[in-house]
Motif scaffolding. Structure first.
Motif, short mmCIF file in Angstrom:
data_model
loop_
_atom_site.label_atom_id
_atom_site.label_comp_id
_atom_site.label_asym_id
_atom_site.label_seq_id
_atom_site.Cartn_x
_atom_site.Cartn_y
_atom_site.Cartn_z
N SER A 30 -92.92 -3.57 22.52
CA SER A 30 -91.70 -2.53 22.62
C SER A 30 -90.77 -3.15 21.71
CB SER A 30 -91.25 -2.59 24.04
OG SER A 30 -90.81 -3.81 24.63
N GLN A 31 -90.73 -4.37 21.45
CA GLN A 31 -89.73 -4.89 20.44
C GLN A 31 -90.17 -4.89 19.10
OE1 GLN A 31 -88.76 -8.56 22.25
NE2 GLN A 31 -87.88 -7.72 24.16
N GLY A 32 -91.25 -4.37 18.91
CA GLY A 32 -92.09 -4.28 17.38
C GLY A 32 -92.83 -5.63 17.19
N LYS A 33 -93.14 -6.54 18.11
CA LYS A 33 -93.78 -7.80 17.89
C LYS A 33 -95.08 -7.43 18.74
CE LYS A 33 -93.47 -12.55 18.94
NZ LYS A 33 -92.75 -13.73 19.39
N GLY A 38 -98.03 -14.23 19.43
CA GLY A 38 -97.87 -15.33 19.85
C GLY A 38 -96.54 -15.51 20.23
N THR A 39 -96.01 -16.80 20.94
CA THR A 39 -94.71 -17.03 21.38
C THR A 39 -94.18 -18.10 20.62
OG1 THR A 39 -95.31 -18.67 22.95
CG2 THR A 39 -95.04 -16.39 23.64
N GLN A 50 -102.39 -18.31 16.46
CA GLN A 50 -101.20 -17.33 16.84
C GLN A 50 -101.02 -16.64 15.37
OE1 GLN A 50 -97.67 -18.65 18.75
NE2 GLN A 50 -98.79 -20.36 19.41
N GLY A 51 -100.70 -15.23 15.55
CA GLY A 51 -100.79 -14.23 14.55
C GLY A 51 -102.00 -13.69 14.01
N ASP A 52 -103.01 -14.02 14.23
CA ASP A 52 -104.28 -13.62 13.94
C ASP A 52 -104.99 -12.59 14.79
OD1 ASP A 52 -106.72 -13.43 12.59
OD2 ASP A 52 -107.53 -15.33 13.07
N LYS A 53 -105.11 -11.35 14.48
CA LYS A 53 -105.49 -10.54 15.31
C LYS A 53 -106.96 -10.72 15.80
CE LYS A 53 -105.56 -5.49 15.95
NZ LYS A 53 -105.16 -4.24 15.72
#
Length: 75
Positions: A30-33, A38-39, A50-53
């Protein structure tokens, strides 16, 4: 207050305690992330980047088969 009214009030109070909390989706999307971004924490599942779909999808499939498949748990 009559007995009937008191009983009605008690029933309403008892049933209000049984309400279910909201199950609204609260992801970062909902915030575009995206979720797979990841966090930034170092405490992640091994094998997930993290970041790899693609690794996110792979980990979800593996978790579904290993952790949520009742047939695999029993046998």
């Amino acid at each position: 207050m009559s007995t009937r009214t008191g009983f009605f009030v008690m029933c309403v109070l008892a049933l209000s305690a049984c309400s279910e909390p909201s199950q609204e989706l609260t992801s970062d999307s909902s915030q575009g992330k995206p979720e797979y971004a990841g966090t930034g924490s170092n405490f992640v599942a091994p094998g997930w980047t993290q970041g790899d779909k693609a690794s996110w999808t792979s980990e979800l499939k593996k978790r579904t088969q290993l952790g949520q498949n009742e047939y695999n748990k029993i046998h």
